[in-house]
Design a protein around this motif. Structure first.
Motif, mmCIF file in Angstrom:
data_model
loop_
_atom_site.group_PDB
_atom_site.id
_atom_site.type_symbol
_atom_site.label_atom_id
_atom_site.label_comp_id
_atom_site.label_asym_id
_atom_site.label_seq_id
_atom_site.Cartn_x
_atom_site.Cartn_y
_atom_site.Cartn_z
ATOM 1 N N LEU A 19 0.859 -1.254 -0.069
ATOM 2 C CA LEU A 19 0.123 -0.075 0.013
ATOM 3 C C LEU A 19 0.984 1.222 0.005
ATOM 4 O O LEU A 19 0.491 2.453 -0.769
ATOM 5 N N GLY A 20 1.844 1.222 0.834
ATOM 6 C CA GLY A 20 2.832 2.464 0.611
ATOM 7 C C GLY A 20 3.451 2.506 -0.662
ATOM 8 O O GLY A 20 3.377 3.702 -1.140
ATOM 9 N N TYR A 21 3.941 1.696 -1.377
ATOM 10 C CA TYR A 21 4.579 1.575 -2.603
ATOM 11 C C TYR A 21 3.329 2.275 -3.607
ATOM 12 O O TYR A 21 3.914 2.981 -4.569
ATOM 13 N N ALA A 22 2.293 1.525 -3.374
ATOM 14 C CA ALA A 22 1.268 2.013 -4.318
ATOM 15 C C ALA A 22 1.043 3.662 -4.367
ATOM 16 O O ALA A 22 0.634 4.250 -5.091
ATOM 17 N N VAL A 51 3.362 5.629 -5.929
ATOM 18 C CA VAL A 51 3.637 5.520 -7.392
ATOM 19 C C VAL A 51 2.532 6.476 -7.696
ATOM 20 O O VAL A 51 2.679 7.199 -8.851
ATOM 21 N N VAL A 52 1.303 6.606 -7.047
ATOM 22 C CA VAL A 52 0.074 7.478 -7.406
ATOM 23 C C VAL A 52 0.625 8.848 -7.388
ATOM 24 O O VAL A 52 0.303 9.648 -8.094
ATOM 25 N N ALA A 53 1.480 9.106 -6.227
ATOM 26 C CA ALA A 53 1.920 10.590 -5.874
ATOM 27 C C ALA A 53 2.866 10.878 -6.982
ATOM 28 O O ALA A 53 2.620 12.045 -7.665
ATOM 29 N N VAL A 54 3.697 9.975 -7.375
ATOM 30 C CA VAL A 54 4.884 10.378 -8.373
ATOM 31 C C VAL A 54 4.103 10.620 -9.834
ATOM 32 O O VAL A 54 4.558 11.456 -10.627
ATOM 33 N N VAL A 107 2.347 13.995 -10.073
ATOM 34 C CA VAL A 107 3.192 14.870 -10.065
ATOM 35 C C VAL A 107 3.930 15.066 -11.266
ATOM 36 O O VAL A 107 4.059 16.205 -11.907
ATOM 37 N N CYS A 108 4.090 13.944 -11.940
ATOM 38 C CA CYS A 108 4.486 13.857 -13.207
ATOM 39 C C CYS A 108 3.426 14.644 -14.372
ATOM 40 O O CYS A 108 3.841 15.195 -15.468
ATOM 41 N N ALA A 109 2.264 14.223 -13.919
ATOM 42 C CA ALA A 109 1.088 14.610 -14.945
ATOM 43 C C ALA A 109 0.944 16.236 -14.731
ATOM 44 O O ALA A 109 0.805 16.934 -15.549
ATOM 45 N N SER A 149 -3.762 19.093 -5.238
ATOM 46 C CA SER A 149 -2.926 18.187 -4.470
ATOM 47 C C SER A 149 -2.206 18.947 -3.627
ATOM 48 O O SER A 149 -1.726 20.179 -3.651
ATOM 49 N N MET A 150 -1.664 18.384 -2.316
ATOM 50 C CA MET A 150 -0.616 18.810 -1.434
ATOM 51 C C MET A 150 0.378 18.854 -2.028
ATOM 52 O O MET A 150 1.458 19.565 -1.540
ATOM 53 N N PHE A 151 0.696 18.232 -3.149
ATOM 54 C CA PHE A 151 2.164 18.012 -3.817
ATOM 55 C C PHE A 151 2.330 19.100 -4.619
ATOM 56 O O PHE A 151 3.759 19.422 -4.967
ATOM 57 N N VAL A 152 1.446 19.841 -5.198
ATOM 58 C CA VAL A 152 1.696 20.600 -6.330
ATOM 59 C C VAL A 152 1.013 22.129 -5.978
ATOM 60 O O VAL A 152 -0.112 21.847 -5.420
ATOM 61 N N PRO A 153 1.704 23.247 -5.816
ATOM 62 C CA PRO A 153 1.170 24.393 -5.488
ATOM 63 C C PRO A 153 -0.087 24.825 -6.522
ATOM 64 O O PRO A 153 0.021 24.475 -7.800
#
Length: 143
Positions: free
Chosen positions: A22-25, A28-31, A34-36, A123-127
């Motif tokens: 689950l952690g790896y999944a 992968v979804v977060a990466v 962010v790439c998208a 998302s909290m990863f992208v401003p």
């Protein structure tokens, strides 16, 4: 100690790999997200670059004819460059704004357009709300 079918049973081999999967999944979804978003930001900047090029080309048509001793020549005016660039931006869909439209030498139109990029998903990863600017120059063909 032996388990069923006579195999040795190790106490430290108990547990589940489900939390690790689950952690790896999630990673992968977060990466992927962010790439998208990075790809969408790149495309938005390229679109703004193309819009700045088009506005500078239109601004280079904002010339007035000036009669000299030998003949006539085209001279750009800041008002003409601004009027042509503004007309183009109003005719095209989108929310790009004209930041600056100038001519320093009467032959070259310099146009700067600006806009704001928002990620496709929050998302909290992208401003959210990244300001973008693009500047382009174009020279009038008539001299």
């Amino acid at each position: 100690m032996t388990g069923p079918r006579g195999r040795p049973r190790w106490r430290d081999d108990e547990g589940s790999i489900l939390p690790l999967l689950l952690g790896y999944a999630l990673l992968v979804v977060a990466v992927l997200f962010v790439c998208a978003c990075a790809t969408d930001l790149y495309i938005a900047q390229k679109r703004l670059d193309a819009l700045a090029d088009a506005a500078a080309l239109a601004g280079a048509d904002g010339f007035v004819l000036v009669a000299d001793g030998d003949g006539a020549r085209a001279a750009l005016t800041e008002a003409g460059v601004r009027a042509q660039a503004t007309a183009l931006l109003e005719a095209l869909p989108g929310d790009a704004l004209l930041v600056e439209a100038t001519t320093a030498d009467g032959v070259t139109a310099r146009v700067t357009v600006g806009g704001e990029w928002h990620p496709p998903l929050v998302s909290m990863f992208v401003p959210d709300g990244v300001p973008l600017r693009a500047t382009a120059t174009s020279r009038t063909a008539l001299r």
